[in-house]
Design a protein around this motif. Structure first.
Motif, PDB file in Angstrom:
ATOM      1  N   ASN A 112      63.626  14.524  50.666  1.00 24.83           N
ATOM      2  CA  ASN A 112      63.061  15.299  51.559  1.00 24.83           C
ATOM      3  C   ASN A 112      62.525  14.428  52.841  1.00 24.83           C
ATOM      4  N   PRO A 317      65.373  23.306  54.284  1.00 23.79           N
ATOM      5  CA  PRO A 317      64.294  24.068  53.499  1.00 23.79           C
ATOM      6  C   PRO A 317      65.041  25.532  53.544  1.00 23.79           C
ATOM      7  N   PRO A 371      67.282  23.721  47.587  1.00 26.33           N
ATOM      8  CA  PRO A 371      67.499  23.811  49.036  1.00 26.33           C
ATOM      9  C   PRO A 371      68.594  24.353  49.505  1.00 26.33           C
ATOM     10  N   VAL A 438      67.241  16.696  52.729  1.00 26.53           N
ATOM     11  CA  VAL A 438      66.614  17.862  53.131  1.00 26.53           C
ATOM     12  C   VAL A 438      66.010  17.731  54.615  1.00 26.53           C
TER      13      VAL A 438
END
Length: 619
Positions: A112, A317, A371, A438
């Motif tokens: 992320n 997200p 995700p 992500v």
């Protein structure tokens, strides 16, 4: 002319099931007779029921076998494999079989990223290093009809401040990556990044023309390869009988097979071997109308290299139950495991059936732990080629027939097998390193796929994914990037355009060579800078520096690479205003009216620097 004596007596029984074909064998070549055998062996004798006697429509009959030859050669394993797979998938569909039976979902491992922090900046720099070992593959088989635009989608302007089309932006982004990667290369090797475009019958010649008319937008023509996707045969019923064209009994009805074909096209093209020989390591796949994608590419490539991923899916997200597929690890009771995209309407019931009574819910971050898949993939070339050698480039397919009623015995209209690019990991061994990266939606994802009418019906709070929202997302991303770099960009106002409420930020655009990665942009911004919400700023030069600039109006700056330009002082003019346009107003060009606005260029400061040297634009 061929002769019926070519038909071995051992197969005469086979041909007796299609007497009209049998009487026409004399006009067929040996290869065409072999194709006829394949059809009859696979339950397709109905195709010949309406054939006329020899001497009538002979050219149409030969044309039929030309089409059959194309359908046979363009599908891994040929028509026999296509029909066999179709029968199996149609049987499963009729039974309502769940493809995920026996699998348990869990959250896969991934990275992320937070835009602008230390890790993000390091990943971007690593990605630039890796870029010269990458090939880029654009999947561009679609027309813009769903958008209310009759051209090819890649010809659509990404934004209308400069009018740069999607294809130009993609090429300029790849060239900027290529140049930046060469600068940091230790071996001095100046390799060109290959750029592959998968086209279709609908888009091939128009894509070729767009490239040629624009001198490939600055790329060498030898870097660009177009691979044309063929269509597949339609299916009339649960027995996988091929559908004839309703207007021509000597023609099979065909439809697109899906963007998963890109894998078999690359495999059969021979390009993968060339790339391996040239020392390439990565293949990046992307779709045709996400104008923010290249904001995400450098850092994602950095993640692939750092984590040594065989497959890296770019993701954003995702709110629980949001209408976007979730990247999910699936583990079977027999030990098989895979990390793939699971469609949102399948993910929630799958979780509920696997011991998660609440199904797909947001975690402490406010988002689902699964995700959102945005269909952009980075594959490691060596393992990719090995896998395709095993599969012949074939991707796991699915079928989606529209049944007439609950008996599921007949279809409303013909169906066909389909495959998706992102289903490549389904056949990978458990040892494959499959992960995701992500990034924030505002930075990385704003696809343009819905027409104004459909977009206006989208429930409030959900993304419009229209030409309007796609263009506004570019201004939002660029404004927020400059804010992060220290520029005071005024907050947006809200306005309804084509029935969609959107945020209107300052209209800021730049060429990829000006600001490819965040650390580059930070070096080009200094002092106290501010830009008002009503402002427009377009930078088309490379060495343009913003230093103590106060902008309230429109500023357009173009410069050659050897000109160093400093933008400073206070610039105020009447600027460009936004005028609303009705999408039904046919007096306005399609590419403008689908946005719901156009610019009225009332006043601007426009500067061109065509000579080498240092220049300053200050009061």
């Amino acid at each position: 002319m061929a002769s019926s004596s070519r038909v071995d007596s051992s197969v005469s029984d086979l041909f007796s099931s299609a007497p009209a074909l049998q009487s026409n064998l004399g006009i067929l070549s040996p290869d065409q007779i072999e194709l006829a055998k394949i059809l009859l062996e696979n339950g397709q004798s109905h195709l010949f029921l309406h054939w006329s006697e020899p001497g009538v429509c002979d050219n149409e009959k030969l044309g039929f076998f030309d089409q059959i030859a194309r359908l046979n050669s363009s599908y891994p394993g040929g028509l026999a494999a296509y029909i066999k797979t179709a029968k199996e998938l149609l049987a499963d569909s009729k039974l309502g079989k769940n493809p995920y039976d026996g699998f348990s979902p869990s959250v896969p491992s991934g990275e992320n990223l937070t835009f602008g922090d230390e890790n993000f900046i390091e990943m971007e720099k690593r990605g630039v290093v890796e870029a010269r070992k990458a090939a880029f593959v654009l999947v561009a088989g679609g027309l813009g009809e769903r958008l209310g635009y009759n051209g090819i989608k890649v010809a659509l302007p990404r934004e209308t401040t400069t009018g740069t089309c999607f294809l130009q932006h993609y090429i300029e982004s790849i060239l900027a990556l290529q140049e930046a990667s060469h600068k940091v290369a230790s071996d001095g090797n100046q390799t060109d990044i290959p750029f592959i475009i998968m086209t279709s019958d609908d888009t091939h010649s128009r894509t070729q023309n767009l490239l040629e008319l624009n001198s490939y937008f600055g790329m060498k023509s030898t870097q660009v390869h177009l691979l044309k996707q063929e269509k597949v045969a339609c299916l009339d019923d649960n027995d996988a009988r091929l559908a004839l064209d309703s207007n021509n009994k000597y023609k099979i009805q065909t439809k697109p097979h899906g963007h998963g074909d890109v894998h078999s096209l690359l495999y059969s093209s021979g390009l993968l071997d060339k790339w391996l020989d040239a020392g390439l390591k990565w293949v990046l796949f992307f779709q045709d109308t996400n104008g923010l994608l290249f904001n995400a590419i450098p850092a994602s490539l950095g993640v692939s290299a750092t984590k040594q991923y065989h497959v890296n899916s770019l993701a954003v997200p995702r709110k629980a139950k949001e209408a976007i597929g979730g990247i999910t690890k699936l583990t079977h009771a027999d030990g098989r495991a895979m990390v793939i995209n699971v469609e949102y309407n399948q993910l929630d019931p799958l979780l509920r059936a696997s011991g998660f009574p609440d199904g797909d819910v947001n975690c402490e971050t406010g988002y689902s732990p699964f995700p959102g898949n945005i269909n952009q993939l980075i594959l490691e070339l060596g393992s990719y080629k090995e896998e395709l050698q095993k599969t012949g480039g074939a991707i796991k397919e699915f079928v989606n027939p529209k049944y007439k009623d609950s008996t599921k015995t007949s279809f409303k209209s013909s169906t066909r097998l389909e495959c998706m690019m992102q289903d490549y990991p389904k056949t990978l061994p458990p040892t494959a390193r499959v992960g995701f990266t992500v990034m924030d939606i505002w930075l990385a994802y704003a696809p343009v796929k819905n027409n104004p009418e459909d977009a206006a019906k989208v429930p409030k709070g959900n993304p419009y994914h229209s030409a309007t929202s796609g263009e506004m997302a570019i201004y939002r991303a660029n404004s927020r990037i400059l804010q992060k770099a220290g520029v005071k960009v005024e907050e947006p106002v809200k306005q309804v355009l084509n029935g969609q409420e959107v945020e209107i930020w300052s209209r800021i655009t730049w060429k990829p060579k000006w600001g490819l990665i965040f650390s580059d942009i930070k070096t080009k911004v200094s002092g106290n800078c501010d830009i008002s919400q009503r402002s427009t700023m377009a930078i088309t030069g490379r060495n343009v520096f913003i230093d103590n600039l106060s902008l309230d109006g429109a500023l357009i700056v173009d410069s050659i690479d050897d000109a160093e330009v400093k933008l400073g002082g206070s610039i105020k003019n009447n600027g460009w205003t936004m005028e609303t346009v009705d999408y039904k107003d046919t007096s306005v060009p399609e590419e403008i009216r689908i946005r719901g606005f156009r610019f009225n260029k009332v006043e601007q400061l426009e500067k061109k620097f065509a000579q080498p040297g240092k220049f300053s634009l200050e009061d």
